[in-house]
Design a protein around this motif. Sequence first.
Motif, PDB file in Angstrom:
ATOM      1  N   UNK A  41      45.536 -28.752  69.329  1.00  0.00           N
ATOM      2  CA  UNK A  41      46.486 -29.300  70.296  1.00  0.00           C
ATOM      3  C   UNK A  41      45.968 -28.929  71.670  1.00  0.00           C
ATOM      4  N   UNK A  42      46.468 -29.538  72.693  1.00  0.00           N
ATOM      5  CA  UNK A  42      46.009 -29.236  74.045  1.00  0.00           C
ATOM      6  C   UNK A  42      46.298 -27.764  74.359  1.00  0.00           C
ATOM      7  N   UNK A  43      45.269 -27.024  74.775  1.00  0.00           N
ATOM      8  CA  UNK A  43      45.429 -25.605  75.073  1.00  0.00           C
ATOM      9  C   UNK A  43      45.359 -24.705  73.860  1.00  0.00           C
ATOM     10  N   UNK A  44      44.970 -25.260  72.703  1.00  0.00           N
ATOM     11  CA  UNK A  44      45.001 -24.514  71.444  1.00  0.00           C
ATOM     12  C   UNK A  44      44.039 -23.333  71.436  1.00  0.00           C
ATOM     13  N   UNK A  45      42.873 -23.477  72.026  1.00  0.00           N
ATOM     14  CA  UNK A  45      41.856 -22.420  71.934  1.00  0.00           C
ATOM     15  C   UNK A  45      42.347 -21.112  72.551  1.00  0.00           C
ATOM     16  N   UNK A  46      42.870 -21.184  73.766  1.00  0.00           N
ATOM     17  CA  UNK A  46      43.365 -19.973  74.431  1.00  0.00           C
ATOM     18  C   UNK A  46      44.562 -19.393  73.697  1.00  0.00           C
ATOM     19  N   UNK A  47      45.490 -20.255  73.278  1.00  0.00           N
ATOM     20  CA  UNK A  47      46.704 -19.792  72.601  1.00  0.00           C
ATOM     21  C   UNK A  47      46.376 -19.098  71.293  1.00  0.00           C
ATOM     22  N   UNK A  48      45.521 -19.701  70.492  1.00  0.00           N
ATOM     23  CA  UNK A  48      45.162 -19.118  69.198  1.00  0.00           C
ATOM     24  C   UNK A  48      44.386 -17.819  69.377  1.00  0.00           C
ATOM     25  N   UNK A  49      43.546 -17.757  70.391  1.00  0.00           N
ATOM     26  CA  UNK A  49      42.780 -16.531  70.619  1.00  0.00           C
ATOM     27  C   UNK A  49      43.703 -15.379  70.998  1.00  0.00           C
ATOM     28  N   UNK A  50      44.674 -15.622  71.865  1.00  0.00           N
ATOM     29  CA  UNK A  50      45.629 -14.577  72.229  1.00  0.00           C
ATOM     30  C   UNK A  50      46.387 -14.096  71.008  1.00  0.00           C
ATOM     31  N   UNK A  51      46.800 -15.030  70.161  1.00  0.00           N
ATOM     32  CA  UNK A  51      47.605 -14.687  68.987  1.00  0.00           C
ATOM     33  C   UNK A  51      46.777 -13.935  67.953  1.00  0.00           C
ATOM     34  N   UNK A  52      45.547 -14.403  67.681  1.00  0.00           N
ATOM     35  CA  UNK A  52      44.701 -13.763  66.668  1.00  0.00           C
ATOM     36  C   UNK A  52      44.315 -12.351  67.073  1.00  0.00           C
ATOM     37  N   UNK A  53      43.988 -12.181  68.326  1.00  0.00           N
ATOM     38  CA  UNK A  53      43.516 -10.879  68.793  1.00  0.00           C
ATOM     39  C   UNK A  53      44.658  -9.938  69.132  1.00  0.00           C
ATOM     40  N   UNK A  54      45.881 -10.466  69.167  1.00  0.00           N
ATOM     41  CA  UNK A  54      46.998  -9.625  69.558  1.00  0.00           C
ATOM     42  C   UNK A  54      46.915  -9.196  71.005  1.00  0.00           C
ATOM     43  N   UNK A  55      46.185  -9.986  71.817  1.00  0.00           N
ATOM     44  CA  UNK A  55      45.994  -9.635  73.224  1.00  0.00           C
ATOM     45  C   UNK A  55      47.187 -10.104  74.049  1.00  0.00           C
ATOM     46  N   UNK A  56      48.351  -9.523  73.752  1.00  0.00           N
ATOM     47  CA  UNK A  56      49.591  -9.928  74.411  1.00  0.00           C
ATOM     48  C   UNK A  56      50.045  -8.781  75.313  1.00  0.00           C
ATOM     49  N   UNK A  57      49.833  -8.925  76.578  1.00  0.00           N
ATOM     50  CA  UNK A  57      50.172  -7.856  77.522  1.00  0.00           C
ATOM     51  C   UNK A  57      51.581  -8.012  78.066  1.00  0.00           C
ATOM     52  N   UNK A  58      52.055  -9.248  78.146  1.00  0.00           N
ATOM     53  CA  UNK A  58      53.338  -9.522  78.789  1.00  0.00           C
ATOM     54  C   UNK A  58      54.219 -10.365  77.871  1.00  0.00           C
ATOM     55  N   UNK A  59      55.519 -10.105  77.912  1.00  0.00           N
ATOM     56  CA  UNK A  59      56.497 -10.935  77.199  1.00  0.00           C
ATOM     57  C   UNK A  59      57.763 -11.046  78.047  1.00  0.00           C
ATOM     58  N   UNK A  60      58.467 -12.163  77.838  1.00  0.00           N
ATOM     59  CA  UNK A  60      59.773 -12.317  78.459  1.00  0.00           C
ATOM     60  C   UNK A  60      60.815 -11.608  77.617  1.00  0.00           C
ATOM     61  N   UNK A  61      61.544 -10.694  78.256  1.00  0.00           N
ATOM     62  CA  UNK A  61      62.576  -9.911  77.592  1.00  0.00           C
ATOM     63  C   UNK A  61      63.803  -9.856  78.494  1.00  0.00           C
ATOM     64  N   UNK A  62      65.003  -9.825  77.907  1.00  0.00           N
ATOM     65  CA  UNK A  62      66.211  -9.713  78.734  1.00  0.00           C
ATOM     66  C   UNK A  62      66.381  -8.298  79.274  1.00  0.00           C
ATOM     67  N   UNK A  63      66.885  -8.217  80.486  1.00  0.00           N
ATOM     68  CA  UNK A  63      67.166  -6.920  81.105  1.00  0.00           C
ATOM     69  C   UNK A  63      68.614  -6.906  81.573  1.00  0.00           C
ATOM     70  N   UNK A  64      69.165  -5.710  81.669  1.00  0.00           N
ATOM     71  CA  UNK A  64      70.526  -5.528  82.173  1.00  0.00           C
ATOM     72  C   UNK A  64      70.504  -4.568  83.360  1.00  0.00           C
ATOM     73  N   UNK A  65      71.478  -4.731  84.240  1.00  0.00           N
ATOM     74  CA  UNK A  65      71.563  -3.943  85.473  1.00  0.00           C
ATOM     75  C   UNK A  65      72.969  -4.115  86.014  1.00  0.00           C
ATOM     76  N   UNK A  66      73.313  -3.395  87.043  1.00  0.00           N
ATOM     77  CA  UNK A  66      74.616  -3.555  87.692  1.00  0.00           C
ATOM     78  C   UNK A  66      74.491  -4.523  88.864  1.00  0.00           C
TER      79      UNK A  66
END
Length: 264
Positions: A178-203
């Motif tokens: 698929x378009x962009x597949x090479x970069x996406x699959x490489x990140x997933x296979x190598x586990x090279x995931x430095x950043x993720x979107x996560x919910x945060x809470x604050x006042x």
Amino acid sequence: MPTHIAHLSSRALIRVTGPDARPFLHNLLTQDVEGLAAGELRFAALLSPPGRMLFDLFLLGQDDGVILDVAADRREALTQRLAMYRLRADVAIEALDTPVMAAWIGDADGFITDPRASGLGGRRYDGAATPDATEADWLAHQLAVGVPASGDVVIDKTYPIEADLDLLHGIDFQKGCFVGQETTSRMWRRGAIRNRMLPITFDGPPPAMGAEVLNGDLRAGEVMTGREGNAMALLRLDRLDGALTVEGRPVSVRRPAFLPEVTA
């Protein structure tokens, strides 16, 4: 509990039909389209060739093609992008005016289950449901489940795995190209995931989009969209431990149920 129903005015539809509709989309999107059954809903994205997100979208299978559910302010751009890729494919691409509805909590009869995460509820595309809640209510629920919204994606900058698409059933790694597949699959296979979107809470009220999340003096990420007391943030996984702050306010990271563990 009663079911809540909202009209999502920020969403719009495109219908792709014709003999080549499914293979055409299948070769472009991160999701398996050829195996999409009529009435089935799947989550996907269209990426740039370097593998960054251009559009996140839902796919609704039909007997004669596929309906795409995309951010309304991105529909024209997606239509133009599909037309650019069409070449000799025998497909027709048209905008639909049918409203997009979301339902959550209780028995959402007539709605198709949202494929991204348990607890999100369902979506409907026939305009037959009567709203009793607002789109802001729906976005608050989506954030409570911990799922990024379209507004959290920075176009042509965010990688799909950073936006958790691999955890939200938005990428089929078995389907082939698929378009962009090479970069996406490489990140997933190598586990090279430095950043993720996560919910945060604050006042207090949400910080502006792009506000820095700090771990001491170190940058730990940035705030995306939010509401009172809650926001989505793109965070470095190796800087989650310790005292996090945003604009001087303490921040807590909330791990969604679909993320079994947070590791760098």
